[in-house]
Design an enzyme around this catalytic site. Sequence first.
Site, PDB file in Angstrom:
ATOM      1  N   HIS A  59      -0.535  -3.554   4.108  1.00 41.02           N
ATOM      2  CA  HIS A  59       0.717  -2.791   4.186  1.00 41.02           C
ATOM      3  C   HIS A  59       0.703  -1.720   5.266  1.00 41.02           C
ATOM      4  CE1 HIS A  59       2.209  -3.827  -0.162  1.00 41.02           C
ATOM      5  NE2 HIS A  59       2.001  -4.884   0.595  1.00 41.02           N
ATOM      6  N   ASP A  80       5.735   0.383   2.391  1.00 43.52           N
ATOM      7  CA  ASP A  80       6.490   0.962   1.271  1.00 43.52           C
ATOM      8  C   ASP A  80       6.515   2.482   1.311  1.00 43.52           C
ATOM      9  OD1 ASP A  80       3.813   1.087   0.678  1.00 43.52           O
ATOM     10  OD2 ASP A  80       3.979   0.314  -1.356  1.00 43.52           O
ATOM     11  N   ASP A 135      -4.003   0.624  -5.933  1.00 45.23           N
ATOM     12  CA  ASP A 135      -3.814  -0.821  -5.786  1.00 45.23           C
ATOM     13  C   ASP A 135      -4.839  -1.265  -4.754  1.00 45.23           C
ATOM     14  OD1 ASP A 135      -3.119  -3.414  -5.312  1.00 45.23           O
ATOM     15  OD2 ASP A 135      -1.137  -2.992  -4.491  1.00 45.23           O
ATOM     16  N   LYS A 149       5.985  -8.916 -10.834  1.00 44.18           N
ATOM     17  CA  LYS A 149       6.777  -9.063  -9.614  1.00 44.18           C
ATOM     18  C   LYS A 149       7.772 -10.179  -9.907  1.00 44.18           C
ATOM     19  CE  LYS A 149       3.029  -7.570  -6.553  1.00 44.18           C
ATOM     20  NZ  LYS A 149       1.988  -8.003  -5.595  1.00 44.18           N
ATOM     21  N   SER A 197       7.234  -4.051 -10.763  1.00 46.67           N
ATOM     22  CA  SER A 197       6.839  -3.774  -9.375  1.00 46.67           C
ATOM     23  C   SER A 197       7.828  -4.278  -8.332  1.00 46.67           C
ATOM     24  CB  SER A 197       5.471  -4.414  -9.098  1.00 46.67           C
ATOM     25  OG  SER A 197       5.064  -4.201  -7.759  1.00 46.67           O
ATOM     26  N   ARG A 226       8.277  -5.217  -4.067  1.00 54.28           N
ATOM     27  CA  ARG A 226       7.493  -5.968  -3.102  1.00 54.28           C
ATOM     28  C   ARG A 226       7.516  -5.215  -1.774  1.00 54.28           C
ATOM     29  NH1 ARG A 226       5.736 -10.969  -4.544  1.00 54.28           N
ATOM     30  NH2 ARG A 226       4.020 -10.147  -3.301  1.00 54.28           N
ATOM     31  N   LYS A 282       6.618   0.672 -10.284  1.00 53.95           N
ATOM     32  CA  LYS A 282       5.982   0.857  -8.981  1.00 53.95           C
ATOM     33  C   LYS A 282       7.004   0.436  -7.929  1.00 53.95           C
ATOM     34  CE  LYS A 282       2.200  -1.170  -6.278  1.00 53.95           C
ATOM     35  NZ  LYS A 282       1.221  -2.283  -6.272  1.00 53.95           N
TER      36      LYS A 282
END
Length: 474
Positions: A200, A252, A287, A386, A413, A415, A437
């Site tokens: 990420h 994110d 995470d 998810k 959650s 994505r 989240k």
Amino acid sequence: MSVQEYLDKHLLSRKIEDAVNAAVRAKAPDPILFISNHMRKAVPSAITKIRARQILDSRGIPTVEVDLYTNKGMYRASSPSGTAIGMYEAVELRDGDKGKFLGKGVSKAVKLINEKISETLIGMDPTLQAQIDQAMIDLDKTENKTELGANAILAVSIAACKAGAAEKEVPVYKHIADLSGKSEPVLPVPAFTVISGGKHAGNSLAVQAIMICPIGAKNFMEALQMGSETYHHLKSIISEKYGSNECNVGHDGGFAPNISSFSEGLDLVKEAIDRAGYNGRIKLAMDVAATDFCIGRKYELDSKAMNKSGQNFKTGEEMIEMYTQLCSDYPIVSIEQPFDKDDWEHSKLFSALGICQVVGDDLLMSNPKRIERAIQESACNALLLKINQIGTVTEAIEVVKQAKDAQWGVIISHRSGETEDSFLADFAVGLAAGQIKAGAPCRGERVAKYNQLLRIEEELVGQAIYAGENWRLP
């Protein structure tokens, strides 16, 4: 046909008389408006049209958006998408044409919605969520939704859920609570991403996210305030230590300073919590996304470093030792995907220690068969849901029930590829998940979920329950 014949054919005289009588009984100040609404409610809702299009998600990658029409309005939804696609999850349908959007277009999925799915669902009652979802599953005929695409099916499923809520004249979270058999809506504890790494972010940090969880807040509004203030203190600390050019953010919204060690990132966040004055009221979560740096049976913590030493490999046992020490040194309450997706052995050993919540992400992939195995083997004690990994609202509700029946924690959650659709917020509240989240307390597609939670809390007034200290099992 005469006017009287027309009135008789459609029983309009009786219906109009009923509406007028209802307005009189209600002493309606605006009888025309009252009668209009009364007549509208008397007409059963049905899906009349479904129209899909290709839009861009928060990464600039195409995804599916759907407008679902009933005879009472239009309801819009879109599908999120992750960076990594697991072999055990529902399959997204992509075009594969390298000449357009680098092969990531979704025009095939859009066409399938506009032609096949639309034809199947037109005329159905939007309040019958399970029947709508099953109709799409039957149309697809594959285990992992490879024919129609989970991205196509999910966008329609969410839009239908919103239409169903509107037909019942209740908020979306209340409709979801009804579908799942829940009675008390619960505002979840947010796990705010504050430092990003892994796939990420472009830094050297192997762990995908370090998060803060304001479990000591009195309500969601205060939780959001605590998260926002800590986030901005963290930005100042990173700027002071490394320079302002290290305050760039990941997918994110978490900051992505070019650090490489878990402890260095945790130290930064701990300092920000102290500076914000929330020591003891905000806990930490990670995470790890260890699948991304697992090579064979070892874990390469320098997997993203520019100058790899080739020495920073750890066995599963050494990873357990590292996590145990980190949980001793820092107020960590939750670790997500601490091992590879198929490393059941070490996930079981770590979970058995009982030192924190152990969250299955790649291990489970929201797949009911893998969830059942994890329950039987005690491989973890929390589900990261998810919704695009399973593909319909109904199936998502079922796996949450499966996890809760096992006394697991549940995290709803986002994505990495998100849209401004705030459905996840209603979903978390309606299912009384206790945890959500949705990324950092910044970036429009992330705060859309948090802002919706604020609205829900305001709407519930004295009825709102914030999960807080009961975040695992609200």
